[in-house]
Motif scaffolding. Structure first.
Motif, PDB file in Angstrom:
ATOM      1  N   MET A   1      22.738  43.131  76.917  1.00 55.51           N
ATOM      2  CA  MET A   1      24.036  43.140  76.296  1.00 55.51           C
ATOM      3  C   MET A   1      24.657  41.746  76.231  1.00 55.51           C
ATOM      4  SD  MET A   1      25.673  46.732  77.699  1.00 55.51           S
ATOM      5  CE  MET A   1      27.292  46.303  77.174  1.00 55.51           C
ATOM      6  N   GLU A   3      23.279  38.955  76.012  1.00 52.52           N
ATOM      7  CA  GLU A   3      22.587  38.140  75.013  1.00 52.52           C
ATOM      8  C   GLU A   3      23.152  38.356  73.619  1.00 52.52           C
ATOM      9  OE1 GLU A   3      20.745  40.260  77.047  1.00 52.52           O
ATOM     10  OE2 GLU A   3      20.169  38.752  78.510  1.00 52.52           O
ATOM     11  N   LYS A   4      23.726  39.546  73.396  1.00 56.08           N
ATOM     12  CA  LYS A   4      24.312  39.898  72.104  1.00 56.08           C
ATOM     13  C   LYS A   4      25.810  39.637  72.060  1.00 56.08           C
ATOM     14  CE  LYS A   4      20.496  41.527  70.363  1.00 56.08           C
ATOM     15  NZ  LYS A   4      19.866  40.981  69.195  1.00 56.08           N
ATOM     16  N   GLY A   5      26.365  39.045  73.126  1.00 58.89           N
ATOM     17  CA  GLY A   5      27.782  38.723  73.159  1.00 58.89           C
ATOM     18  C   GLY A   5      28.682  39.869  73.583  1.00 58.89           C
ATOM     19  N   CYS A   6      28.099  40.906  74.164  1.00 62.46           N
ATOM     20  CA  CYS A   6      28.872  42.075  74.600  1.00 62.46           C
ATOM     21  C   CYS A   6      28.871  42.134  76.122  1.00 62.46           C
ATOM     22  CB  CYS A   6      28.253  43.334  74.031  1.00 62.46           C
ATOM     23  SG  CYS A   6      29.126  44.836  74.457  1.00 62.46           S
ATOM     24  N   SER A  12      30.042  51.368  79.558  1.00 55.30           N
ATOM     25  CA  SER A  12      28.708  51.107  79.013  1.00 55.30           C
ATOM     26  C   SER A  12      27.631  51.314  80.078  1.00 55.30           C
ATOM     27  CB  SER A  12      28.624  49.705  78.410  1.00 55.30           C
ATOM     28  OG  SER A  12      28.939  48.706  79.347  1.00 55.30           O
TER      29      SER A  12
END
Length: 49
Positions: A1, A3-6, A12
């Protein structure tokens, strides 16, 4: 997550832990729960139901 900016949060993490457990991967769910706690994120009441 990340890595995707989340940024992960208790919701979650909860979804992922429940998913692992529902598909018979309880050990992976527990590992993720440990990662969650070590990241400073703790389950809330909704997570535990």
């Amino acid at each position: 997550m990340p890595e995707k900016g989340c940024l992960p949060n208790e919701f979650s993490f909860g979804i992922l832990v429940r998913g692992y457990c529902r598909f018979g991967l309880a050990n992976k769910g527990l590992e993720l729960l440990d990662l969650m706690r070590s990241s400073g994120i703790f389950p809330n009441r909704i997570f535990l139901t």
